[in-house]
Design an enzyme around this catalytic site. Sequence first.
Site, PDB file in Angstrom:
ATOM      1  N   ASP A  54     -43.962  38.867   3.277  1.00 32.07           N
ATOM      2  CA  ASP A  54     -45.395  38.443   2.821  1.00 32.07           C
ATOM      3  C   ASP A  54     -45.963  37.450   3.813  1.00 32.07           C
ATOM      4  O   ASP A  54     -45.789  37.546   5.092  1.00 32.07           O
ATOM      5  CB  ASP A  54     -44.954  37.982   1.428  1.00 32.07           C
ATOM      6  CG  ASP A  54     -46.295  38.467   0.468  1.00 32.07           C
ATOM      7  OD1 ASP A  54     -47.430  37.970   0.792  1.00 32.07           O
ATOM      8  OD2 ASP A  54     -46.185  39.041  -0.630  1.00 32.07           O
ATOM      9  N   HIS A 106     -47.826  39.316   5.890  1.00 34.13           N
ATOM     10  CA  HIS A 106     -48.849  39.736   5.628  1.00 34.13           C
ATOM     11  C   HIS A 106     -50.151  38.941   6.309  1.00 34.13           C
ATOM     12  O   HIS A 106     -51.170  39.549   6.347  1.00 34.13           O
ATOM     13  CB  HIS A 106     -49.144  40.033   4.154  1.00 34.13           C
ATOM     14  CG  HIS A 106     -48.174  41.122   3.345  1.00 34.13           C
ATOM     15  ND1 HIS A 106     -47.939  40.758   1.784  1.00 34.13           N
ATOM     16  CD2 HIS A 106     -47.444  41.953   3.784  1.00 34.13           C
ATOM     17  CE1 HIS A 106     -47.230  41.853   1.711  1.00 34.13           C
ATOM     18  NE2 HIS A 106     -46.792  42.462   2.632  1.00 34.13           N
TER      19      HIS A 106
END
Length: 486
Positions: free
Chosen positions: A297, A331
């Site tokens: 992430d 991300h």
Amino acid sequence: MTRNILALWMAMVSMSLSAQNPYRQYTDNVPFAMPEVKAPVFPNRTINLRDYGAKGDGSSLCTDAFAKAINELSAKGGGKLIVPQGVWFTGPIELKSNVNLHLEKGAVVLFSGDENLYPIIKTSFEGLETRRCRSPLSANGATNIAVTGQGAFDGNGIYWRPLKRSKVTATQWKNITSQGGVFKRDDLWYPSEGYLKGDSMAQMNVPTGLRTDKEWESIRRFLRPVMVSLVGCKNVLLKDVIFQNSPAWNIHPLMCENIIIDHVLARNPSYAQNGDGLDLESCKNALIVNSTFDAGDDGICIKSGKDADGRKRGKPCENVIVDGCTVFQGHGGFVVGSEMSGGVKNILVQNCQFLGTDVGLRFKSCRGRGGVVSNIFIRNISMFDIQADAIIFNLYYGGKSVIEMMESGDAANNVDMQPVDETTPEFRDIHIENVVCRNANRAMFFNGLPEKPIENIFLKDIHISSRVKSEFHNCKNIQQENVVTD
């Protein structure tokens, strides 16, 4: 002659101060008032985990040995707990004041995947007050603590995390789902029925409607913890060690003061759901230097609580320096939000590289958060192979990664104006300069709220090669000097 002697004397004084505190170099000449941050100092006392009955054979449970050693060492005034070479299988470890948990070369602390070893406690996750399982490595209200050495911590996250079929190879999907668990859909697997139950009553990752301890226990597996939880601690050092394979977020300092993260490697598989590398939340006076993040992430993320809970806490994340760090998969490389309701200010990010992240510089929030993000300085950033945007401000964040938004064709509402109140987030006074990015999908995407535009963003000496040009919506006073996108 006098001038030369004075210059020599000043240089000698500077060298002496640097020798006394090697971290002083990071707090000198920053564009905001930043106090000097020093590493904690420990008494000259050393004990060895083996002396407390622990066996580093990879299967003998060492939970009690860790607890006894740490408690005794702290009670005596502190010192260094040596974890020698071996695989030390354990349940949760809680650090206490004045203890340096030191992993020698070849030492691996492997946390058990048995959820019953991790009691459910009251804590904060994703900026909200809630309950989660106790973190594998934690400290609460401790002063002068450290985790150092050349070893590794492994959170055994495969036993905790859900899995999306699209994130893995066919072989990985087969191997992971064969351990049991349940399928919500053909392409979405959960590690237990309790996890599925928890997911069905959760908003994002925080469950609602639970009233009794028994109800919380019924979804224990869903309450997967961050691996390293440091709450309300002061004078913290994480240095040289590896943190990997976390159940949820990897490293999460919350409301800590005077924290140094130096030469740390935080890594998770690319398919790790909520597998952030570092989430620095409502902390003050922090150095994140020379460290590497490879995450499922966001890589390096700055937060300060979510919505009403974050505004009630009222603790901004402030006085933070990120210097000389690398982010691989993730991300976002450097990220602010989306939980920023307590505010974010006085942040310097410099001399970093983002290699293959979805986004390079990512700022995200949405209506309902409130909070002000301001006085951010970003400079000397290199990026390559950015899958989405080199730089993005998105005030319509809804829980998806930028790649997922692109794939689903999500479009933010840029038209309807809402009243401005304490729930309206504000991003302003942000300086970004000397950024080079080769091979991004889109150069920049600024997507502000019509009632509170993104304001006073200063872009200087930026060169981005991308397939799609920049877009700016609901912005005010975006100044560009020597900005090239091609």
